[in-house]
Write an enzyme that holds these catalytic residues in place. Structure first.
Site, PDB file in Angstrom:
ATOM      1  N   LYS A  22       0.857  -1.185   0.000  1.00 30.38           N
ATOM      2  CA  LYS A  22       0.000   0.000   0.000  1.00 30.38           C
ATOM      3  C   LYS A  22       0.893   1.235   0.000  1.00 30.38           C
ATOM      4  O   LYS A  22       1.716   1.421   0.899  1.00 30.38           O
ATOM      5  CB  LYS A  22      -0.908   0.000   1.229  1.00 30.38           C
ATOM      6  CG  LYS A  22      -1.741   1.270   1.328  1.00 30.38           C
ATOM      7  CD  LYS A  22      -2.805   1.163   2.389  1.00 30.38           C
ATOM      8  CE  LYS A  22      -3.547   2.473   2.533  1.00 30.38           C
ATOM      9  NZ  LYS A  22      -4.581   2.405   3.571  1.00 30.38           N
TER      10      LYS A  22
ATOM     11  N   LYS B  34       1.494  10.032   5.686  1.00 31.96           N
ATOM     12  CA  LYS B  34       1.529   8.617   6.076  1.00 31.96           C
ATOM     13  C   LYS B  34       2.798   7.915   5.580  1.00 31.96           C
ATOM     14  O   LYS B  34       2.849   6.694   5.488  1.00 31.96           O
ATOM     15  CB  LYS B  34       0.258   7.916   5.582  1.00 31.96           C
ATOM     16  CG  LYS B  34      -1.033   8.497   6.193  1.00 31.96           C
ATOM     17  CD  LYS B  34      -2.248   7.590   5.983  1.00 31.96           C
ATOM     18  CE  LYS B  34      -3.466   8.133   6.730  1.00 31.96           C
ATOM     19  NZ  LYS B  34      -4.650   7.234   6.626  1.00 31.96           N
TER      20      LYS B  34
ATOM     21  N   GLU C  81       7.346  -6.712   1.064  1.00 26.90           N
ATOM     22  CA  GLU C  81       6.128  -6.603   1.885  1.00 26.90           C
ATOM     23  C   GLU C  81       5.194  -7.799   1.634  1.00 26.90           C
ATOM     24  O   GLU C  81       4.653  -8.383   2.563  1.00 26.90           O
ATOM     25  CB  GLU C  81       5.364  -5.316   1.534  1.00 26.90           C
ATOM     26  CG  GLU C  81       5.951  -4.041   2.117  1.00 26.90           C
ATOM     27  CD  GLU C  81       5.652  -3.864   3.596  1.00 26.90           C
ATOM     28  OE1 GLU C  81       4.954  -4.704   4.192  1.00 26.90           O
ATOM     29  OE2 GLU C  81       6.138  -2.868   4.171  1.00 26.90           O
TER      30      GLU C  81
ATOM     31  N   LYS D 142      -2.218  -1.465  -3.847  1.00 29.23           N
ATOM     32  CA  LYS D 142      -3.075  -0.287  -3.805  1.00 29.23           C
ATOM     33  C   LYS D 142      -2.232   0.976  -3.915  1.00 29.23           C
ATOM     34  O   LYS D 142      -1.220   1.051  -3.229  1.00 29.23           O
ATOM     35  CB  LYS D 142      -3.793  -0.332  -2.453  1.00 29.23           C
ATOM     36  CG  LYS D 142      -4.676   0.820  -2.158  1.00 29.23           C
ATOM     37  CD  LYS D 142      -5.294   0.619  -0.801  1.00 29.23           C
ATOM     38  CE  LYS D 142      -6.080   1.843  -0.462  1.00 29.23           C
ATOM     39  NZ  LYS D 142      -6.502   1.875   0.895  1.00 29.23           N
TER      40      LYS D 142
HETATM   41  C1  PBG Z   1      -7.416   3.568   5.730  1.00 28.83           C
HETATM   42  C2  PBG Z   1      -7.670   3.382   4.301  1.00 28.83           C
HETATM   43  C3  PBG Z   1      -7.468   4.292   3.267  1.00 28.83           C
HETATM   44  C4  PBG Z   1      -7.972   3.731   2.125  1.00 28.83           C
HETATM   45  C5  PBG Z   1      -8.448   2.455   2.464  1.00 28.83           C
HETATM   46  N1  PBG Z   1      -8.240   2.238   3.822  1.00 28.83           N
HETATM   47  C6  PBG Z   1      -6.936   5.684   3.285  1.00 28.83           C
HETATM   48  C7  PBG Z   1      -5.591   5.915   3.769  1.00 28.83           C
HETATM   49  O1  PBG Z   1      -4.776   5.014   3.953  1.00 28.83           O
HETATM   50  O2  PBG Z   1      -5.300   7.088   4.005  1.00 28.83           O
HETATM   51  C8  PBG Z   1      -8.029   4.383   0.774  1.00 28.83           C
HETATM   52  C9  PBG Z   1      -9.118   3.915  -0.116  1.00 28.83           C
HETATM   53  C10 PBG Z   1      -9.437   4.811  -1.241  1.00 28.83           C
HETATM   54  O3  PBG Z   1      -8.805   5.855  -1.487  1.00 28.83           O
HETATM   55  O4  PBG Z   1     -10.381   4.453  -1.953  1.00 28.83           O
HETATM   56  N2  PBG Z   1      -6.285   3.015   6.251  1.00 28.83           N
END
Ligand code: PBG
Length: 325
Positions: free
Chosen positions: A196, A218, A234, A249
């Site tokens: 991610k 983040k 990962e 993602k």
């Molecule tokens: C939370 C989370 C996020 C998303 C999914 N779970 C946002 C983030 O990490 O800031 C993003 C999903 C999207 O943008 O559709 N941890």
């Protein structure tokens, strides 16, 4: 001309193209992300995501029934809780009667076969909008993992089919797997958000949950989009730790990662076509700059072609309608 290879022969008609088609998109591939809000009879459109709503649980149950009838077999759940329930420990995240837990139970009750994959991360519960607990301005790993384990168990108790940790803390998959085993949840799976990235494509999602980070970004836990080797590391670690499905993602701009991973790993790969990707396509379609229906099917087919077995997409419902036509 005498040409021994005329590649156009295999493109000559729809029938021939269908015969040689490598990738076929079906509703079996989809996971629909849904946003749940407190209250009753609530249906609020997310301004940066036209066509996507935050619904209260009563309306969510109806929506999930419709999704099931369209052939969508899985959902990710995200909840928007009121600001006064947020703190730095995230303890509302494992409240047995919290919005998430009540939602999982109600949906399981109404549509038992729907595969429920609730999100595990502290950001919707954090006063800082971070996925973990904050100490001295830092997101601390191990204390956060303890919290995520409690959160995961509460989801399993409520009836979740797959725990979906999206937080990117180290060691959380192993900790969650152990806790699930120790508590008899042998059949509850883990779909880990393994690769991610720290991405600006998440903007609209944070609008939907009012969960944007209050300070900093983040980048100390989500990955640097300049890297790909890290994604392999990962993913392999998460598989060793017990992940059943790994996720990449965002989606479209990261298909090189999906393609690489699909040659290396033997578990199913899930791809999240995230909120910003949805917003971009919708914005262009609304302006008449792109053909909405064709672009939806093309983008999802390309994600599958790259190696995704499952696709989490806000287009799941719309795409299902298109495919059922
Ligand atoms: C939370 C989370 C996020 C998303 C999914 N779970 C946002 C983030 O990490 O800031 C993003 C999903 C999207 O943008 O559709 N941890």
């Amino acid at each position: 001309m005498i040409l021994y290879n005329r590649n156009r022969r295999l493109r000559a008609s729809q029938a021939v193209r269908d015969l040689v088609k490598e990738t076929v998109l079906t509703t079996d591939d989809f996971i629909m992300p849904i946003f749940i809000a407190e209250g009753e009879n609530v249906k609020e459109e997310i301004s940066s995501m036209p066509g996507i709503f935050r619904r209260s649980l009563d309306l969510t149950v109806k929506e999930v029934k419709e999704l099931w009838s369209l052939g969508v077999k899985a959902i990710n759940i995200y909840v928007k809780i009121s600001e006064n329930l947020k703190d730095n420990t995230g303890k509302e995240a494992w409240n047995k009667n919290g919005l998430m837990q009540n939602s999982i139970r109600a949906i399981k009750d109404a549509i038992p076969e729907m595969v429920i994959m609730p999100d595990v991360a502290l950001d919707p519960y954090s006063i800082y909008g971070h996925d973990g607990i904050v100490e001295d301005g830092k997101i601390v790993n191990d204390v956060t993992v303890d919290a995520l384990v409690k959160m995961s168990l509460s989801h399993a108790e409520a009836g979740a089919d797959f725990i979906a940790p999206s937080d990117m803390m180290d060691g959380r998959v192993a900790a969650i797997r152990e806790a699930l085993e120790e508590n008899g949840f042998h059949e509850v799976g883990i779909m880990s958000y393994a690769a991610k990235y720290a991405s600006s494509y998440y903007g609209p999602f944070r609008d939907a949950l009012n969960s944007a980070p209050g300070f900093g970004d983040k980048k100390t836990y989500q990955m640097d989009y300049a890297n790909s080797k890290e994604a392999i590391n990962e993913a392999l670690r998460d598989i060793e730790e017990g992940a059943d499905i790994i996720m990449v993602k965002p989606g479209l701009p990261y298909l090189d990662i999906v393609s690489k991973l699909s040659q290396i790993v033997d578990v199913p790969i899930s791809v999240f076509q995230v909120s910003g990707e949805y917003a971009m396509i919708k914005a262009a379609a609304k302006n008449g700059w792109l053909d909405n229906d064709k672009i939806i099917i093309e983008s999802l087919t390309c994600i599958k072609r790259a190696g995704a077995s499952l696709i989490s997409t806000y287009f799941a419902k719309e795409a299902a309608k298109l495919l059922n036509r």
